[in-house]
Enzyme design. Sequence first.
Site, PDB file in Angstrom:
ATOM      1  N   TYR A   8       7.596  20.008 -21.359  1.00 27.05           N
ATOM      2  CA  TYR A   8       8.591  19.733 -22.392  1.00 27.05           C
ATOM      3  C   TYR A   8       8.620  20.879 -23.391  1.00 27.05           C
ATOM      4  CZ  TYR A   8       8.819  14.796 -20.966  1.00 27.05           C
ATOM      5  OH  TYR A   8       8.995  13.619 -20.291  1.00 27.05           O
ATOM      6  N   ASN A  81      11.639   5.202 -18.531  1.00 31.44           N
ATOM      7  CA  ASN A  81      11.993   5.198 -17.113  1.00 31.44           C
ATOM      8  C   ASN A  81      13.443   4.845 -16.776  1.00 31.44           C
ATOM      9  OD1 ASN A  81       9.557   6.171 -15.969  1.00 31.44           O
ATOM     10  ND2 ASN A  81       8.610   4.256 -16.544  1.00 31.44           N
ATOM     11  N   SER A 108       7.162   3.670  -8.141  1.00 31.08           N
ATOM     12  CA  SER A 108       6.956   3.902  -9.575  1.00 31.08           C
ATOM     13  C   SER A 108       8.009   3.154 -10.376  1.00 31.08           C
ATOM     14  CB  SER A 108       7.061   5.403  -9.884  1.00 31.08           C
ATOM     15  OG  SER A 108       8.419   5.827  -9.745  1.00 31.08           O
ATOM     16  N   ARG A 130       4.160   6.051  -0.481  1.00 32.70           N
ATOM     17  CA  ARG A 130       2.916   6.467   0.176  1.00 32.70           C
ATOM     18  C   ARG A 130       2.422   5.367   1.099  1.00 32.70           C
ATOM     19  NH1 ARG A 130       0.871   8.547  -5.320  1.00 32.70           N
ATOM     20  NH2 ARG A 130       1.518  10.716  -5.236  1.00 32.70           N
ATOM     21  N   ASP A 131       1.731   5.774   2.144  1.00 29.75           N
ATOM     22  CA  ASP A 131       1.086   4.810   3.025  1.00 29.75           C
ATOM     23  C   ASP A 131       0.013   4.075   2.223  1.00 29.75           C
ATOM     24  OD1 ASP A 131       2.043   5.460   5.927  1.00 29.75           O
ATOM     25  OD2 ASP A 131       1.744   7.392   4.932  1.00 29.75           O
ATOM     26  N   ARG A 132      -0.064   2.769   2.411  1.00 31.95           N
ATOM     27  CA  ARG A 132      -1.024   1.967   1.657  1.00 31.95           C
ATOM     28  C   ARG A 132      -1.211   0.619   2.331  1.00 31.95           C
ATOM     29  NH1 ARG A 132       1.466   1.673  -3.854  1.00 31.95           N
ATOM     30  NH2 ARG A 132       2.380   3.608  -3.229  1.00 31.95           N
TER      31      ARG A 132
END
Length: 170
Positions: A8, A81, A108, A130-132
């Site tokens: 930033y 967000n 997210s 992601r794989d999880r």
Amino acid sequence: MCMLTGVYLVRPPLPTIGGYEGIGEVHSLGSAVTALSPGDWVIPSLPSSKTWQTYIVKNQIVWHKINKDVPIEYAATITINPLTALRMLEDYITLNSGDAIVQNGAISMAGKCVIQIAQSSGIHNINIVRDRAGIDEVEEKLKKLGANEVYTESQLEVKNLESLLVSFKS
């Protein structure tokens, strides 16, 4: 985290306290405070830095009370967000109903906001996570938010991504 790494334009002197997101719980009040009560959830009225700390003492005008019916992960990120997601969808290219986007990090909070905004705009959204363990539950949650497609990183190969996008456009 971007503020701390220098991404930033605002670069606070180090050491500093990070954070723009966060939610607080009111523990005690000064005698002039009338708009809040102990136990209330609050966020800064304007996006504010240094939210990642255990205790903050500021004037009541700084705080905005949040309804406790709002899931805490949404309440804590509401000032950052949703706006980040909107800017990602609107600032780089004009997207129209029927267009398709691909995003990684779809689990997210910003990713969840992208899904909801895209879905409400008729934009086909392809989401990579992601794989999880528990991936079926993750996929179900994202689809309930409006995800059209959810893939794990291992399910996609970068060379196939372009053909995947083309197939949704035709």
